[in-house]
Scaffold this active site. Structure first.
Site, mmCIF file in Angstrom:
data_model
loop_
_atom_site.group_PDB
_atom_site.id
_atom_site.type_symbol
_atom_site.label_atom_id
_atom_site.label_comp_id
_atom_site.label_asym_id
_atom_site.label_seq_id
_atom_site.Cartn_x
_atom_site.Cartn_y
_atom_site.Cartn_z
ATOM 1 C CB VAL A 11 -1.108 -0.026 1.301
ATOM 2 C CG1 VAL A 11 -1.910 1.206 1.062
ATOM 3 C CG2 VAL A 11 -1.958 -1.101 1.095
ATOM 4 N NE ARG A 42 8.245 -1.901 12.485
ATOM 5 C CZ ARG A 42 7.486 -2.740 12.919
ATOM 6 N NH1 ARG A 42 7.561 -3.453 14.273
ATOM 7 N NH2 ARG A 42 6.718 -3.173 12.032
ATOM 8 C CE LYS A 100 -7.939 -4.470 6.126
ATOM 9 N NZ LYS A 100 -7.496 -4.961 4.756
ATOM 10 N N GLY A 129 -10.810 -1.463 -0.465
ATOM 11 C CA GLY A 129 -9.940 -0.841 -1.363
ATOM 12 C C GLY A 129 -10.404 0.543 -1.769
ATOM 13 N N GLY A 184 -1.403 -15.005 -5.546
ATOM 14 C CA GLY A 184 -1.158 -13.832 -4.620
ATOM 15 C C GLY A 184 -2.425 -13.340 -4.027
ATOM 16 C CD GLU A 187 -1.714 -12.127 3.274
ATOM 17 O OE1 GLU A 187 -0.401 -12.167 3.242
ATOM 18 O OE2 GLU A 187 -1.981 -10.775 3.242
ATOM 19 C CG ASP A 198 -9.959 -8.651 5.806
ATOM 20 O OD1 ASP A 198 -9.292 -8.024 5.916
ATOM 21 O OD2 ASP A 198 -10.645 -8.664 4.972
ATOM 22 C CE LYS A 202 -11.404 -5.485 4.266
ATOM 23 N NZ LYS A 202 -11.258 -6.486 3.122
#
Lengths: 423, 423
Positions: A11, A42, A100, A129, A184, A187, A198, A202
């Site tokens: 992102v 990091r 989120k 998105g 892709g 995950e 997830d 949301k």
């Protein structure tokens, strides 16, 4: 406006790409520029778009940097992200985040913090998105009483269900999951996506905005897609439905119903055509009627676009702008409906022995529990067995679950009973 | 914030209904109230929702009224509405309007006027009812370079095309138009809707925002739906398309293509499922990808909801807010592509005499003009005649039109040639 991008992943690279590639356009539209003063992460950034940016690995240092007006939190995770957002807000900097989980679990206290320091916390990118669903709910429908919101808000789950539904494929969940991982779209550890976590994050955010009250994440009843069987797609299609993983928030009398799970969706519903990794959210409200927004639910460009829209709003509204994210007061507070009190039509699928009188016996059990049926479908299998699929009329889930217990105890039922909500 | 509602028709009643019915909700969300100070209309208001409001028939008087902060123009038409909006802006009052014709034809000078008086002119309700398409283009996608925008933006035309497409109905345009009029979906004089004028007004507005430049209404090439024949629906379906009346604005090299007319839309396009009086707009942009928004395109509630969202934005942003409606400067100015230079695939339908060699002769004419074919479909009719339908590959329209002239001159072609763009 000078910003710090914190997080050098997908992102972050999308945001940098847009701000650099469309710089002249954004300046012409806003009369102002958005400058990436520093990139903080990091780990050393890899994407080429970051080349040339000032870099620090001391992420929290951006909060004390007087050259920074706005902190963009794109690290993900909760602990470090929360610390960064809190420090930034306390330092009088507005924050834009795509996180989120952070907003779903700590949004309330972070909004309070932003308010008390006279700055903004924006989060368009946290849900769906590039679909501008936060803005639509908060601004475009702000004059409406929203009655129901239903969304396909996890692209991974929607991709898997779409592939499993391809006619004649009869591919298993695990088979399609591997493909999604190879592409892709999922995950290596797909738990958050396929178990509904997830989507629940949301829904907690959207439901909180739509119904003007914070939603405690732990109050959500969450189901994923791992239990959906190839045969469910065939049966659903036969009966005129597709299967979608939905997050639903709706007002039922004076209570709020919150559901996350796989549902049968009628083929004529606008949500039925939202396929693949696309997301879609359908909102029903008293004046505006049915509003549907669809688009890509993830990815560098789409999520980056949402982050940039928040940045542009900050430029445009200046220090005096007030996002409606924090509602000033509340008209009413709804309690969350218990799962057993939820009323819906349901889809049931089971395998039964092929003897005369079985259907009569099973429907008698249901009738005794006041479960009436809208549709019934039977298909002979091998070994003197049949698959029976039922669509119930609207029924209280507690009643149905009790009836299912009785069905399972009947000797003719030789499988588990699959139960899916009908949207 | 104290407002004057000017116009006591359908939209005016919708706005009053929302502001009164959801008053507590709006106050809780914005921390402020929106009060209807006066209702202004040349004719006496009839709707019950207006009872109790202070009324004047001297509409222009609201501009000099110090008690009014914002003028809401809902009269429709151009001459009087333009005078009202100009007077209000000059008097330092922000204006909210639902008037697409006014914004399409005089938007540029009115935005300048608003800017020079330090006030806002908002118009979410001018396009696509409750669909927040103005906000999506101006704000949510403000970081994007939009490449194409295609919309079903006239509910009357979409209702008629949807009904004509019902399988086996073969209803004529005029037959369905009467039904639409009986249902209140079409005006007694339906010219603006069925000839594409209304859609062209909306496309001029949307295209202007999407491509950052004013669009002169007279530069648009406009076709309506009156020439679409029942047989076109059958043929389109056979070939995998539906027929929708679209407004399309897209960037082609350094030019802007603007098209309003009936198009064949592939069944898998997200626009294909936008049926009946619903509107839908699909936007393609460089970062956000494909964004689709659908909803009711007209009516008291939906259009009222859009007006109220503008009022709430004015409350929220206060005097310092700057709508992006007037872009500060311009990166580039695109010239409008001439119709003959437009490149697209096209659908052609004609009746031919049923002799051997006819198809070969016709395709030879096309090939000589470099028109190559994607699909060809022939169906025998009575009287030794056939219906021939062709889908071309991408071709410059000027080339195709020349080929069509040659086809018409061929003795085997015994009908006009229907030409529809393929989206």
């Amino acid at each position: 406006m000078r910003i710090a991008i914190c997080g050098a992943g997908t992102v972050g690279s999308g945001v940098a790409e847009i701000l650099q590639g469309n710089r002249a356009l954004i300046e012409a539209r806003t009369g102002s520029s958005i400058d990436i003063e520093i990139l903080a992460s990091r780990s050393q950034p890899k994407a080429e778009v970051f080349a040339g940016l000032t870099f620090t690995s001391d992420v929290l240092s951006v909060c004390g940097d007087e050259n920074i007006d706005v902190v963009v939190e794109l690290m993900g995770g909760i602990t470090d992200a929360k610390r960064l957002v809190e420090d930034a807000l306390k330092a009088g900097k507005s924050v834009v985040t795509a996180n989120k989980a952070l907003i779903a679990e700590y949004g309330e206290q972070l909004f309070e913090l932003a308010k008390s320091h006279g700055v903004q916390l924006r989060f368009e990118a946290a849900v769906a998105g590039s679909i501008p669903i936060i803005k639509v709910v908060q601004e475009s429908l702000a004059g409406n009483r929203i009655t129901q919101l239903a969304g396909i808000i996890n692209g991974t789950a929607n991709f898997i269900l779409t592939e499993m539904a391809v006619e004649g494929s009869r591919r298993s969940f695990l088979d399609v999951l591997s493909e999604a991982q190879a592409l892709g779209y999922a995950e290596a550890d797909p738990t958050f996506d396929v178990e509904g976590i997830d989507a629940a994050h949301k829904l907690a955010i959207l439901g909180g905005l739509a119904f003007d009250q914070p939603i405690r994440f732990k109050e959500l009843v969450i189901a994923g897609i791992t239990q959906v069987d190839p045969s469910d797609f065939t049966m659903a299609k036969t009966l005129g439905y597709c299967i979608k993983h939905l997050g639903i928030a709706r007002k039922v009398d004076a209570q709020l119903e919150l559901v996350v799970g796989p549902c049968l969706v009628p083929m004529h519903s606008p949500l039925a055509s939202v396929d693949g990794v696309r997301n879609g959210v359908l909102i029903e409200s008293d004046a505006a009627g049915e509003t549907l927004c669809t688009g890509p639910g993830a990815g560098a460009g789409p999520t980056g676009s949402a982050v940039v829209s928040d940045l542009i709003d900050l430029v445009r509204e200046g220090a005096n702008g007030t996002s409606l994210g924090r509602r000033v007061s509340r008209v009413e507070t709804l309690s969350v409906l218990k799962a057993e009190d939820s009323r819906s039509a349901f889809y049931l699928r089971m395998t039964v022995t092929d003897e005369s009188g079985v259907i009569a016996a099973l429907t008698a059990i249901l009738a005794a529990r006041s479960v009436s049926l809208d549709k019934i479908f039977q298909q002979n299998l091998t070994d003197n067995r049949s698959m029976v699929v039922l669509i119930t009329d609207q029924i209280r889930q507690g009643e149905l679950d009790a009836a299912i217990e009785e069905l399972l105890a009947h000797k003719a039922v030789v499988s588990d009973i699959q139960k899916l909500r009908v949207y």
